[in-house]
Each structure stands twice: as structure tokens, then as C-alpha cells.
Design an enzyme around this catalytic site. Sequence first.
Site: not given
Length: 209
Positions: A56-57
Site C-alpha cells: 500500500i503506497s
Amino acid sequence: MDKKELVESLKNFGLLKSKKVEEALLKVSREKFVGEENEKYAYDDIPLSIGHGQTISAPHMVAVMTEALDVIGGQKILEIGAGSGYQAAVLSVLNHSGEVYTIENVKELYEFSRKNLKSYKNINVIFGDGSEGYAKKAPYDRIIATCGCPDIPGPWLKQLRDRGKLLAPVGSMYVQSLVLVEKKDDSILKQDLGFPCAFVPLKGRFGWK
Ligand code: SAH
């Protein structure tokens, strides 16, 4: 850090600029997207593993990309790389009365994001190769890729509506720069935003082999 402190720090760094993106980040609970073991790090400004070699960024990346995409509501948006579903959730809040399509090619992550996004009624999670876009619902007002591309795939440009905007990290397997594309009267304007990033690679037909 908690959610409010994270948002304040993104504002102080000048990465979070608009009230509407600030409100969207405050509305979406990142801890619901990171998996139980990472919940305690949900508001640290770092990418987190979601398994299957994917991440997940980091919140600053989501802030920068969401600002650059310029979502105004009532639009049709396509995201390539659903992952945890977090970016799609932020987009759906901004795109009230519009639709968000997010496509994922790893079955387990498709299921993970679908579960995480269950309460978001205007998001459709699709299982498939997003390097080909999603022709079925084209054209899109906005297209965002959250994986690193060797180049911008032709089908994405084709599926972008006139006056639409497309944002993608473009570069090598390991480091990219954010590129913003605008389609105007069927001509394509590409602008390198000069923002360095390191996304997991886009796979599939128009991605990295
Ligand atoms: N937007 C996500 C970040 C996902 S990381 C979030 O907010 O959590 C990038 C994702 O792109 C990974 O889940 C990866 O599996 C996916 N991906 C890579 N190539 C793809 C392709 N060709 N089609 C669809 N998804 C792809």
C-alpha cells in the site's frame, strides 16, 4: 502518529494542498486497509506490505497523486492496481455521485480490496489485467496507475475521455517519475511532474515481463 497528525504533517510539507483532499484523507481510515499486523503503523508515512510482494503506497504518495488527478465529483475513474483498496477509497470520497473502477490482477489482493471496500457503494473492483485498461466501462474522466509503468499503455490513452486526465508513474522497474497526461481535442499532452517515486511494477500485456 495518528490520522490528524499525519494530515497536518503532509500539509506542512506542502504535499497536501486542497481542503477537499485533506477532508478525504481524514474520512478514510487507513488502518482498515493495511491488515491487522500493520495497524499500528497505519498513520506512519511509509508504504506497508500487503503480501504477494505488493505494498500500500505511503500516505504522502496518495496525497500527491490525488491532488494531481484533480477529481471534481460525478466522474468516472479507473485505477490500475487496487492492492489494498485505500487509494480507491480516497478517490471515491472525492468522486461522490460518480463511479470508481479499480482493477487488480492478483486474485488474493482482488479479494482483499473487495473486502476492504465493501461499504463503498460507488466502487467496483475488477479482477483482470489492468495494463489493458478496462474497455467495458470506457471512456474515463480520470485514469490513475498505482504501479510503475515502462511506458503509458496505448489502451489507457484510448480509454481516456477527451479533456480527461491520466496519472502514472513512468520509468524503470525500480524508480519512476509521475507523469500527467491530458487529452485535448484528441491530442495528447504529457507533463513530467518531476516527482520521484518507487512503485511495484505494472505486470501484464503492456507492463514489465
Ligand atoms: N492502490 C493500491 C496500491 C497498490 S500497489 C493501494 O492503495 O493499496 C500496486 C498494485 O498493482 C499491486 O496490488 C499489483 O498486484 C497491481 N498490479 C500490477 N500489475 C497489474 C496489472 N497489470 N493489472 C492490475 N493490477 C496490477
